[in-house]
Design an enzyme around this catalytic site. Sequence first.
Site, PDB file in Angstrom:
ATOM      1  N   GLY A 196     -16.714  -1.737  -9.691  1.00 46.67           N
ATOM      2  CA  GLY A 196     -17.262  -1.582 -11.050  1.00 46.67           C
ATOM      3  C   GLY A 196     -17.537  -2.940 -11.689  1.00 46.67           C
ATOM      4  O   GLY A 196     -18.580  -3.151 -12.324  1.00 46.67           O
ATOM      5  N   SER A 244      -6.056  -8.573 -10.405  1.00 50.09           N
ATOM      6  CA  SER A 244      -6.898  -9.489  -9.631  1.00 50.09           C
ATOM      7  C   SER A 244      -8.280  -8.888  -9.369  1.00 50.09           C
ATOM      8  O   SER A 244      -9.139  -9.559  -8.791  1.00 50.09           O
ATOM      9  CB  SER A 244      -6.208  -9.811  -8.299  1.00 50.09           C
ATOM     10  OG  SER A 244      -5.953  -8.615  -7.600  1.00 50.09           O
ATOM     11  N   VAL A 298     -12.695  -3.051  -8.462  1.00 50.28           N
ATOM     12  CA  VAL A 298     -13.460  -4.203  -7.987  1.00 50.28           C
ATOM     13  C   VAL A 298     -14.971  -3.888  -8.023  1.00 50.28           C
ATOM     14  O   VAL A 298     -15.767  -4.645  -8.592  1.00 50.28           O
ATOM     15  CB  VAL A 298     -13.042  -4.605  -6.555  1.00 50.28           C
ATOM     16  CG1 VAL A 298     -13.920  -5.729  -6.033  1.00 50.28           C
ATOM     17  CG2 VAL A 298     -11.573  -5.016  -6.540  1.00 50.28           C
ATOM     18  N   ASN A 346     -11.469  -3.936   2.565  1.00 52.86           N
ATOM     19  CA  ASN A 346     -10.734  -4.527   3.692  1.00 52.86           C
ATOM     20  C   ASN A 346     -11.108  -3.791   4.969  1.00 52.86           C
ATOM     21  O   ASN A 346     -11.404  -2.594   4.938  1.00 52.86           O
ATOM     22  CB  ASN A 346      -9.223  -4.382   3.478  1.00 52.86           C
ATOM     23  CG  ASN A 346      -8.634  -5.546   2.686  1.00 52.86           C
ATOM     24  OD1 ASN A 346      -9.025  -6.697   2.867  1.00 52.86           O
ATOM     25  ND2 ASN A 346      -7.693  -5.239   1.815  1.00 52.86           N
ATOM     26  N   ALA A 376     -16.429  -5.777  -0.769  1.00 46.38           N
ATOM     27  CA  ALA A 376     -15.022  -6.112  -1.013  1.00 46.38           C
ATOM     28  C   ALA A 376     -14.017  -5.357  -0.155  1.00 46.38           C
ATOM     29  O   ALA A 376     -12.851  -5.767  -0.084  1.00 46.38           O
ATOM     30  CB  ALA A 376     -14.692  -5.836  -2.485  1.00 46.38           C
ATOM     31  N   ARG A 426     -17.183   7.926 -12.830  1.00 44.23           N
ATOM     32  CA  ARG A 426     -17.402   6.474 -12.736  1.00 44.23           C
ATOM     33  C   ARG A 426     -18.889   6.158 -12.625  1.00 44.23           C
ATOM     34  O   ARG A 426     -19.399   5.230 -13.237  1.00 44.23           O
ATOM     35  CB  ARG A 426     -16.717   5.924 -11.480  1.00 44.23           C
ATOM     36  CG  ARG A 426     -15.220   5.849 -11.577  1.00 44.23           C
ATOM     37  CD  ARG A 426     -14.712   5.333 -10.245  1.00 44.23           C
ATOM     38  NE  ARG A 426     -13.282   5.179 -10.241  1.00 44.23           N
ATOM     39  CZ  ARG A 426     -12.563   4.947  -9.142  1.00 44.23           C
ATOM     40  NH1 ARG A 426     -13.164   4.858  -7.974  1.00 44.23           N
ATOM     41  NH2 ARG A 426     -11.272   4.805  -9.206  1.00 44.23           N
ATOM     42  N   ASP A 455     -20.122   6.759  -5.547  1.00 47.38           N
ATOM     43  CA  ASP A 455     -18.668   6.931  -5.632  1.00 47.38           C
ATOM     44  C   ASP A 455     -18.378   8.424  -5.614  1.00 47.38           C
ATOM     45  O   ASP A 455     -19.158   9.223  -6.129  1.00 47.38           O
ATOM     46  CB  ASP A 455     -18.135   6.314  -6.937  1.00 47.38           C
ATOM     47  CG  ASP A 455     -16.640   6.063  -6.899  1.00 47.38           C
ATOM     48  OD1 ASP A 455     -16.236   4.900  -6.945  1.00 47.38           O
ATOM     49  OD2 ASP A 455     -15.866   7.051  -6.794  1.00 47.38           O
ATOM     50  N   LYS A 497       1.918  -7.679   4.840  1.00 47.29           N
ATOM     51  CA  LYS A 497       1.478  -6.492   4.109  1.00 47.29           C
ATOM     52  C   LYS A 497       2.588  -5.467   4.224  1.00 47.29           C
ATOM     53  O   LYS A 497       3.313  -5.434   5.227  1.00 47.29           O
ATOM     54  CB  LYS A 497       0.185  -5.933   4.711  1.00 47.29           C
ATOM     55  CG  LYS A 497      -0.693  -5.178   3.730  1.00 47.29           C
ATOM     56  CD  LYS A 497      -1.672  -6.091   3.008  1.00 47.29           C
ATOM     57  CE  LYS A 497      -2.793  -5.361   2.346  1.00 47.29           C
ATOM     58  NZ  LYS A 497      -3.849  -6.212   1.813  1.00 47.29           N
ATOM     59  N   ARG A 555       0.848  -1.184   0.000  1.00 49.68           N
ATOM     60  CA  ARG A 555       0.000   0.000   0.000  1.00 49.68           C
ATOM     61  C   ARG A 555       0.889   1.242   0.000  1.00 49.68           C
ATOM     62  O   ARG A 555       1.832   1.316   0.787  1.00 49.68           O
ATOM     63  CB  ARG A 555      -0.868  -0.060   1.254  1.00 49.68           C
ATOM     64  CG  ARG A 555      -1.655   1.151   1.581  1.00 49.68           C
ATOM     65  CD  ARG A 555      -2.663   0.833   2.665  1.00 49.68           C
ATOM     66  NE  ARG A 555      -3.690  -0.105   2.180  1.00 49.68           N
ATOM     67  CZ  ARG A 555      -4.904  -0.242   2.717  1.00 49.68           C
ATOM     68  NH1 ARG A 555      -5.243   0.478   3.761  1.00 49.68           N
ATOM     69  NH2 ARG A 555      -5.774  -1.082   2.228  1.00 49.68           N
TER      70      ARG A 555
HETATM   71  C1  PPY Z   1      -5.412  -8.570  -0.343  1.00 48.63           C
HETATM   72  O1  PPY Z   1      -6.210  -9.440  -0.696  1.00 48.63           O
HETATM   73  O2  PPY Z   1      -5.718  -7.721   0.530  1.00 48.63           O
HETATM   74  C2  PPY Z   1      -4.068  -8.556  -0.902  1.00 48.63           C
HETATM   75  O3  PPY Z   1      -3.220  -7.891  -0.381  1.00 48.63           O
HETATM   76  C3  PPY Z   1      -3.871  -9.372  -2.141  1.00 48.63           C
HETATM   77  C4  PPY Z   1      -2.551 -10.051  -2.260  1.00 48.63           C
HETATM   78  C5  PPY Z   1      -2.498 -11.387  -2.068  1.00 48.63           C
HETATM   79  C6  PPY Z   1      -1.288 -12.054  -2.198  1.00 48.63           C
HETATM   80  C7  PPY Z   1      -0.167 -11.366  -2.536  1.00 48.63           C
HETATM   81  C8  PPY Z   1      -0.239 -10.027  -2.747  1.00 48.63           C
HETATM   82  C9  PPY Z   1      -1.432  -9.366  -2.627  1.00 48.63           C
END
Ligand code: PPY
Length: 359
Positions: free
Chosen positions: A190, A150, A188, A265, A263, A212, A207, A82, A46
């Site tokens: 969208g 991803s 994500v 965190n 989605a 967007r 948003d 992280k 991050r």
């Molecule tokens: C997350 O899902 O919060 C991530 O940080 C994804 C991720 C998963 C594996 C390696 C790097 C990032």
Amino acid sequence: MTSSIEELIAGWDGEGVVSHYDAEHGAWMFIGVHSTRLGPACGGTRMRVYDTPADGLSDAMRLAAGMTFKCAVAGLPTGGGKAVLAVPELPVGADRQDLLHRYGDLVEMLRGTYRTGPDMNTNGPDMDVIGERTAYAFGRSSGNGGRGSSGPDTAVGVWHGIRAAVAHAAGSAELTDRTVLVQGVGGVGGELVELLVKDGARVAVSDLDGERVADLQQRFGVMAVPAGAVVDTDCDVYAPCATGAVLCAETIPQLRCRIVAGAANNQLATPADAARLRAAGILYAPDFVINAGGALHLIGLELLGWSDATLADRLAGIGTTLTEIFTHADAQGTTTEEAAEAVALVRLDGGPAGSRPAG
Ligand code: PPY
């Protein structure tokens, strides 16, 4: 209330923190290795401006612990980590490349104990740059040996999770005529909107970026909700897909939804907010379970050599796992967050590495 770096390190239950100060950019680099119990510590990098370096370290630690739980519940043979690049301002151009190269050297120094990927304010092209200095960067472009973004697979996992939550709360996973409010429609959110619309849901979006919203309105005829009205908008499912800590003592009493499943965190501001949601009769899909699609994509495709079909199965498994967690929470009279943590702990404390967690 900011803790000192010493207090943060002394109070953390993780395995270790690597710190580096990059004098040229005035940037602090923190890599939190929370757990390697099940395998190498995986989690994104991050990049952000923080009030203090300690705030950046605290973020890295909190998010690294979340990754340990995320990987464990998803049945991945990886641990949690992280990284945070706490910068005075978001760098661009040659400055950014230079900073990322030096960060890549730091990741390489750990020889694979920590493996990184994209996170807030870092993307695939950044991973390509980091990847010039270390092999341990997921999410590079396909030309550089990676498997790309991803985001779309994170959205597929969340969509499975929403269907599982709706099935648990309403008896059928059918989304026709259910209203889903998606807060944050970037990479994500969208994609999630598109999946939900195709599935027949009534979708509302919010948003801070009006472009967007206008784009999605034009493509899918979705409703727009002003940012200030998200919390008390009537809907079946509220899907936070932007910032964390949106569920707190102030917002939870205002919610007019049956389900929170999105989605973002770290959606709960404090652990007590899981109990607040339960008391309000709202079914909460724990964030580290429902948003594991990104980790499944990056780790599954790039580290474990999964086929697209295996990945699709494992993304659908997010729905199955959530159903087990909801059922377990009902039976035990606990919050869904506690039930999800219990699944993670079974795997971390007892389960053999590489196996799926016992339900
Ligand atoms: C997350 O899902 O919060 C991530 O940080 C994804 C991720 C998963 C594996 C390696 C790097 C990032």
